[in-house]
Design a protein around this motif. Structure first.
Motif, PDB file in Angstrom:
ATOM      1  N   PHE A   1      10.330   0.084  -8.915  1.00 53.70           N
ATOM      2  CA  PHE A   1       9.184  -0.634  -8.359  1.00 53.70           C
ATOM      3  C   PHE A   1       9.644  -1.429  -7.143  1.00 53.70           C
ATOM      4  O   PHE A   1      10.653  -2.142  -7.196  1.00 53.70           O
ATOM      5  CB  PHE A   1       8.599  -1.577  -9.403  1.00 53.70           C
ATOM      6  CG  PHE A   1       7.327  -2.288  -8.975  1.00 53.70           C
ATOM      7  CD1 PHE A   1       6.082  -1.756  -9.278  1.00 53.70           C
ATOM      8  CD2 PHE A   1       7.379  -3.483  -8.255  1.00 53.70           C
ATOM      9  CE1 PHE A   1       4.923  -2.393  -8.885  1.00 53.70           C
ATOM     10  CE2 PHE A   1       6.218  -4.128  -7.847  1.00 53.70           C
ATOM     11  CZ  PHE A   1       4.977  -3.586  -8.180  1.00 53.70           C
ATOM     12  N   GLY A   2       8.888  -1.333  -6.063  1.00 54.57           N
ATOM     13  CA  GLY A   2       9.213  -2.131  -4.894  1.00 54.57           C
ATOM     14  C   GLY A   2       8.782  -1.457  -3.613  1.00 54.57           C
ATOM     15  O   GLY A   2       8.164  -0.386  -3.622  1.00 54.57           O
ATOM     16  N   PRO A   3       9.113  -2.098  -2.467  1.00 58.78           N
ATOM     17  CA  PRO A   3       8.727  -1.539  -1.154  1.00 58.78           C
ATOM     18  C   PRO A   3       9.550  -0.304  -0.818  1.00 58.78           C
ATOM     19  O   PRO A   3      10.757  -0.262  -1.067  1.00 58.78           O
ATOM     20  CB  PRO A   3       9.016  -2.694  -0.198  1.00 58.78           C
ATOM     21  CG  PRO A   3      10.062  -3.511  -0.878  1.00 58.78           C
ATOM     22  CD  PRO A   3       9.810  -3.390  -2.345  1.00 58.78           C
TER      23      PRO A   3
ATOM     24  N   CYS B   1       7.154   8.112   0.111  1.00 54.61           N
ATOM     25  CA  CYS B   1       6.242   7.734  -0.986  1.00 54.61           C
ATOM     26  C   CYS B   1       5.449   8.895  -1.592  1.00 54.61           C
ATOM     27  O   CYS B   1       4.565   8.677  -2.424  1.00 54.61           O
ATOM     28  CB  CYS B   1       5.257   6.674  -0.494  1.00 54.61           C
ATOM     29  SG  CYS B   1       6.010   5.066  -0.259  1.00 54.61           S
ATOM     30  N   ASP B   2       5.734  10.114  -1.178  1.00 49.91           N
ATOM     31  CA  ASP B   2       4.969  11.239  -1.726  1.00 49.91           C
ATOM     32  C   ASP B   2       5.167  11.320  -3.249  1.00 49.91           C
ATOM     33  O   ASP B   2       6.303  11.354  -3.748  1.00 49.91           O
ATOM     34  CB  ASP B   2       5.441  12.543  -1.074  1.00 49.91           C
ATOM     35  CG  ASP B   2       4.548  13.718  -1.454  1.00 49.91           C
ATOM     36  OD1 ASP B   2       3.327  13.509  -1.605  1.00 49.91           O
ATOM     37  OD2 ASP B   2       5.070  14.834  -1.632  1.00 49.91           O
TER      38      ASP B   2
ATOM     39  N   ILE C   1      -2.472   6.341   5.748  1.00 49.30           N
ATOM     40  CA  ILE C   1      -1.630   5.141   5.801  1.00 49.30           C
ATOM     41  C   ILE C   1      -0.806   5.135   7.092  1.00 49.30           C
ATOM     42  O   ILE C   1      -0.702   4.109   7.785  1.00 49.30           O
ATOM     43  CB  ILE C   1      -0.713   5.084   4.555  1.00 49.30           C
ATOM     44  CG1 ILE C   1      -1.559   4.878   3.286  1.00 49.30           C
ATOM     45  CG2 ILE C   1       0.311   3.956   4.697  1.00 49.30           C
ATOM     46  CD1 ILE C   1      -0.758   5.039   2.001  1.00 49.30           C
ATOM     47  N   ARG C   2      -0.253   6.293   7.406  1.00 50.42           N
ATOM     48  CA  ARG C   2       0.536   6.369   8.656  1.00 50.42           C
ATOM     49  C   ARG C   2      -0.360   6.127   9.869  1.00 50.42           C
ATOM     50  O   ARG C   2       0.033   5.445  10.819  1.00 50.42           O
ATOM     51  CB  ARG C   2       1.216   7.751   8.742  1.00 50.42           C
ATOM     52  CG  ARG C   2       2.440   7.877   7.852  1.00 50.42           C
ATOM     53  CD  ARG C   2       3.213   9.146   8.209  1.00 50.42           C
ATOM     54  NE  ARG C   2       2.470  10.343   7.808  1.00 50.42           N
ATOM     55  CZ  ARG C   2       2.627  10.971   6.644  1.00 50.42           C
ATOM     56  NH1 ARG C   2       3.522  10.508   5.769  1.00 50.42           N
ATOM     57  NH2 ARG C   2       1.921  12.050   6.370  1.00 50.42           N
TER      58      ARG C   2
ATOM     59  N   GLU D   1       5.655   0.768   5.542  1.00 52.10           N
ATOM     60  CA  GLU D   1       6.298   0.470   4.250  1.00 52.10           C
ATOM     61  C   GLU D   1       5.228  -0.012   3.263  1.00 52.10           C
ATOM     62  O   GLU D   1       4.363  -0.817   3.620  1.00 52.10           O
ATOM     63  CB  GLU D   1       7.372  -0.593   4.429  1.00 52.10           C
ATOM     64  CG  GLU D   1       8.144  -0.902   3.156  1.00 52.10           C
ATOM     65  CD  GLU D   1       9.212  -1.969   3.381  1.00 52.10           C
ATOM     66  OE1 GLU D   1      10.389  -1.596   3.535  1.00 52.10           O
ATOM     67  OE2 GLU D   1       8.843  -3.162   3.428  1.00 52.10           O
ATOM     68  N   ILE D   2       5.282   0.504   2.047  1.00 54.68           N
ATOM     69  CA  ILE D   2       4.317   0.105   1.019  1.00 54.68           C
ATOM     70  C   ILE D   2       5.037  -0.093  -0.307  1.00 54.68           C
ATOM     71  O   ILE D   2       6.123   0.451  -0.536  1.00 54.68           O
ATOM     72  CB  ILE D   2       3.194   1.156   0.841  1.00 54.68           C
ATOM     73  CG1 ILE D   2       3.771   2.549   0.718  1.00 54.68           C
ATOM     74  CG2 ILE D   2       2.183   1.083   1.961  1.00 54.68           C
ATOM     75  CD1 ILE D   2       2.728   3.638   0.544  1.00 54.68           C
ATOM     76  N   VAL D   3       4.409  -0.915  -1.174  1.00 51.88           N
ATOM     77  CA  VAL D   3       4.965  -1.183  -2.502  1.00 51.88           C
ATOM     78  C   VAL D   3       4.422  -0.135  -3.467  1.00 51.88           C
ATOM     79  O   VAL D   3       3.205   0.034  -3.612  1.00 51.88           O
ATOM     80  CB  VAL D   3       4.584  -2.596  -2.991  1.00 51.88           C
ATOM     81  CG1 VAL D   3       5.121  -2.834  -4.410  1.00 51.88           C
ATOM     82  CG2 VAL D   3       5.121  -3.639  -2.023  1.00 51.88           C
ATOM     83  N   VAL D   4       5.340   0.561  -4.131  1.00 54.25           N
ATOM     84  CA  VAL D   4       4.941   1.634  -5.041  1.00 54.25           C
ATOM     85  C   VAL D   4       5.764   1.560  -6.322  1.00 54.25           C
ATOM     86  O   VAL D   4       6.782   0.877  -6.399  1.00 54.25           O
ATOM     87  CB  VAL D   4       5.134   3.023  -4.386  1.00 54.25           C
ATOM     88  CG1 VAL D   4       4.212   3.195  -3.186  1.00 54.25           C
ATOM     89  CG2 VAL D   4       6.593   3.264  -4.026  1.00 54.25           C
ATOM     90  N   ALA D   5       5.277   2.315  -7.303  1.00 53.45           N
ATOM     91  CA  ALA D   5       6.030   2.529  -8.544  1.00 53.45           C
ATOM     92  C   ALA D   5       6.407   4.001  -8.595  1.00 53.45           C
ATOM     93  O   ALA D   5       5.583   4.873  -8.299  1.00 53.45           O
ATOM     94  CB  ALA D   5       5.186   2.153  -9.757  1.00 53.45           C
TER      95      ALA D   5
END
Length: 548
Positions: free
Chosen positions: A3-5, A11-12, A41-42, A48-52
C-alpha cells in the motif's frame, strides 16, 4: 498487500486507494485500474497515485468477505453478494438472533482487517431485516488471516437464527372482589395484540376467581379448546411457589420451572411446563403494551428454546428496561394496523321451522314492540354491517315482511330463500355465504332467534377481528364466563368450506379442524348464549330483559 504511492505508469491492475476527481469525471476508490482509467489519469497530469497491490497469498476484499460469510453464517439466511468488502446478512422470516459472545469476540480479535457485527443477542427481527454485516477493512487480506478466522469459527456458525413457530394460546385471568372490569378487558386486548403481532391466535380467554381450584379447572378447559400454550394473569402478583397460580398449575399436572426473572419490568414472572406445553404466569407489567421481560420469554417460547437457568440468568444483561427499552420489537410489528379496506358482511339465519315454540313462529314474536328477527337484524346493521344477507325458509313471506323498510344509507340487504330449510342449519349457512357480494374480507353469521345481541357486540367483534394480521384466515367468537357464544365472524378463507355445508352440522366441524384459527373475544354478559327455542325460554328471557 502493498500500500502506498506508486508511479502512474506502474499502477496497471492495482486498486485505487482514494477517489480521484478528474476534469472528465470521478474515479471511485476501490477501482481496479486498467488502461482507460490510467489514460485519463495521465491526461490529467497525475504522475503518482496511492494504490493497493495484492501479493502472493492475498485475497481481494470481496473474495475474502464472501468466503468468511459462508463459513460463519448458518444456512437459511440471505447473504448479499460482496461489494467493497462487505457482505450483509438478512433474516428469512421472523425470528430471534443469537450468538456465542466469546466466539464472536475472538473472530473480531484475530485480524484487525476482519470485522463481524450483529444485532443484539436474542433480538427479534422481521423477514428481510439485516441481522449482521461482515466487512473486510483493507482492499485485500492474507489467506492466512482468512483461514485463522475460519479456524476460530470451528466449522460452525458463530450466529444462530431461530424462526418463531406460531401456536394457539389461552389466557386465564383471575379476579378478586373490587377489581375493575376494565382492567380485565384491557389485559385481554393487550395480550391479544402481543400475540397477533407474533402471528399467534388467542383461542381461549376466560376470567375466574382468584382461587386454586378455579384456575386448575380453567387450565383443563383451555387445553380442551386447543391451546398449546397457556398464559395466566393473576389478580395478585405471584410471590411464592406456593401461591395460587403455581399451585393450580401443579394440581393440573404441571411443573414449575422458574419463579422470577432478572428483568425489570418483568421480575414477577413464572415459567412452567404441563405435558410439554409452556405455561407462563404473567407479571403485572404484562397488562401494559410496553416492552418488558414477558416479551422476551414469549419470543424464546415461540423459538422453541429452553427456558433453563442459564437462559434466564442471561437476561440480566440488558434486563433493566424501566428507563431504556432495549431490543424493541421490529418497526413493522409495532406500527399501528389500519383497518381501511376491510369489509365485513353479515348473514342472518332466519329459516328455522320454530317447531319447539308450537304453532307460533318465534322469529315474529315481538319484544319491546319489535319482531325478534328484526331486532337481530337491527343489531347487526347498527353494529356496522352494511352488506347483510337474511336467509329465509319457514314462513318466508312473513319474515320478509317484518324486515321491510330499513332506512339506512348504503345498506345492501338481500333476502335469500333456502328451499331445503327443513334439512337443517348448514344449508342456510351455505346459501347465505354464497349470496354475499364479492370482495368481503369476512362474514358475521348471526341467528334470528337471538334478539338480545347488541350493536356494541357486533361493533366490537368487527373491530377486534379486523385488527388481526391474518383476519381472512381467522374465526372470531365472543366468550362469556368461559363459554363461547354467537354470533361468529368467519374470515373469507373459510367461505368455500361454509358454502359446501349440508345437513344440520353447521360450521362446527370446520371449527374443530381449525382450532388455531379461533380468535377469542371476551364479552360482558350472557346475551351471546341466549337463544329462544321454547315458550319457556321466551318467558324467562323477557323477564330478565325487563328487569335489566
Amino acid at each position: 498487500m502493498k500500500f502506498g504511492p506508486v508511479p502512474t505508469e506502474a499502477c496497471d491492475g492495482a486498486v485505487l486507494a482514494h477517489a480521484l476527481n478528474l476534469p472528465d469525471g470521478r474515479i471511485r476508490k476501490g477501482t481496479r485500474l486498467a488502461g482507460t482509467d490510467l489514460d485519463r489519469i495521465r491526461a490529467a497530469g497525475i504522475t503518482e497515485i496511492v494504490v493497493a497491490r495484492l501479493e502472493t497469498g492475498d485475497l481481494d476484499e470481496d473474495a475474502a468477505a464472501d468466503r468468511l460469510a459462508a463459513a460463519l453464517m448458518p444456512p437459511g439466511l440471505r447473504l448479499s453478494a460482496a461489494a467493497t468488502g462487505r457482505v450483509n446478512i438478512y433474516a428469512v422470516g421472523r425470528g430471534i438472533v443469537r450468538f456465542d459472545r466469546d466466539r464472536l469476540k475472538q473472530v473480531n480479535r484475530i485480524d484487525e482487517g476482519v470485522t463481524l457485527a450483529c444485532v443484539q443477542h436474542n433480538q427479534l427481527v422481521e423477514d428481510g431485516d439485516m441481522i449482521a454485516t461482515l466487512k473486510i477493512i483493507p482492499y485485500a487480506i492474507s489467506e492466512t488471516a482468512v483461514a485463522a478466522v475460519e479456524s476460530q469459527g470451528g466449522g460452525a456458525p458463530v450466529l444462530g437464527f431461530h424462526p418463531l413457530v406460531t401456536r394457539p394460546f389461552a389466557l386465564i385471568q383471575t379476579r378478586m372482589a373490587g377489581m375493575k372490569p376494565a382492567v380485565l378487558t384491557t389485559t385481554e386486548k393487550v395480550t391479544k395484540q402481543r400475540l397477533n403481532q407474533l402471528g399467534c391466535a388467542l383461542v381461549d380467554s376466560r376470567v375466574v376467581a382468584h382461587d386454586q381450584a378455579a384456575v386448575t379447572v380453567a387450565i383443563d378447559a383451555a387445553r380442551r379448546h386447543g391451546a398449546e400454550a397457556i398464559l395466566v394473569c393473576g389478580a395478585s402478583a405471584i410471590s411464592d411457589r406456593r401461591d395460587v397460580v403455581p399451585t393450580a398449575v401443579e394440581v393440573a399436572g404441571g411443573r414449575i420451572d422458574r419463579l422470577g426473572l432478572p428483568a425489570d419490568p418483568g421480575n414477577l414472572l413464572m415459567t412452567a411446563t404441563l405435558d410439554g406445553m409452556p405455561v407462563i404466569g404473567m407479571p403485572g407489567c404484562a397488562r401494559s403494551p410496553r416492552l418488558n421481560g414477558f416479551d422476551w420469554v414469549l419470543h424464546l417460547v415461540l423459538a422453541g428454546l429452553p427456558l433453563d437457568d442459564d437462559e434466564i440468568a442471561d437476561m440480566a444483561i440488558g434486563g433493566l428496561l424501566m428507563e431504556i427499552a432495549s431490543r424493541p420489537l421490529p418497526r413493522k410489528m409495532v406500527e399501528q394496523r389500519r383497518d381501511d379496506g376491510i369489509a365485513i358482511g353479515g348473514v342472518l339465519l332466519a329459516a328455522g321451522m320454530s317447531s319447539r315454540m308450537g304453532a307460533e313462529n318465534k322469529l315474529l314474536v315481538e319484544i319491546d314492540g319489535v319482531p325478534m328477527v328484526r331486532r337481530a337484524a337491527e343489531a347487526m346493521i347498527a353494529g356496522g354491517i352494511r352488506q347483510l344477507v337474511v336467509v329465509t325458509g319457514h314462513e318466508a313471506e312473513h319474515v320478509a315482511a317484518v324486515l321491510d323498510g330499513f332506512d339506512v344509507p348504503d345498506l345492501d340487504l338481500r333476502l335469500v330463500h333456502n328451499p331445503d330449510f327443513a334439512d337443517g342449519q348448514a344449508g342456510s349457512v351455505a346459501a347465505g355465504i354464497a349470496a354475499l357480494p364479492a370482495g368481503l374480507s369476512g362474514a358475521l353469521i348471526g341467528l334470528g332467534d337471538m334478539p338480545f345481541i347488541t350493536p356494541a357486540l357486533v361493533s366490537e367483534m368487527i373491530h377486534d377481528h379486523s385488527g388481526l394480521g391474518d383476519h381472512e384466515r381467522r374465526i372470531s367468537f365472543p366468550v362469556f364466563e368461559g363459554r363461547r357464544g354467537n354470533p361468529v365472524l368467519w374470515g373469507r378463507g373459510f367461505f368455500d368450506a361454509l358454502s359446501g355445508l349440508s345437513g344440520d352440522i353447521g360450521g362446527r366441524h370446520i371449527l374443530s379442524e381449525n382450532p388455531a384459527a379461533v380468535n377469542s373475544i371476551s364479552w360482558t354478559d350472557d346475551s351471546i348464549h341466549r337463544d329462544i327455542d321454547t315458550a319457556a325460554d321466551l318467558g324467562a328471557n323477557l323477564t330478565a330483559h325487563l328487569r335489566g
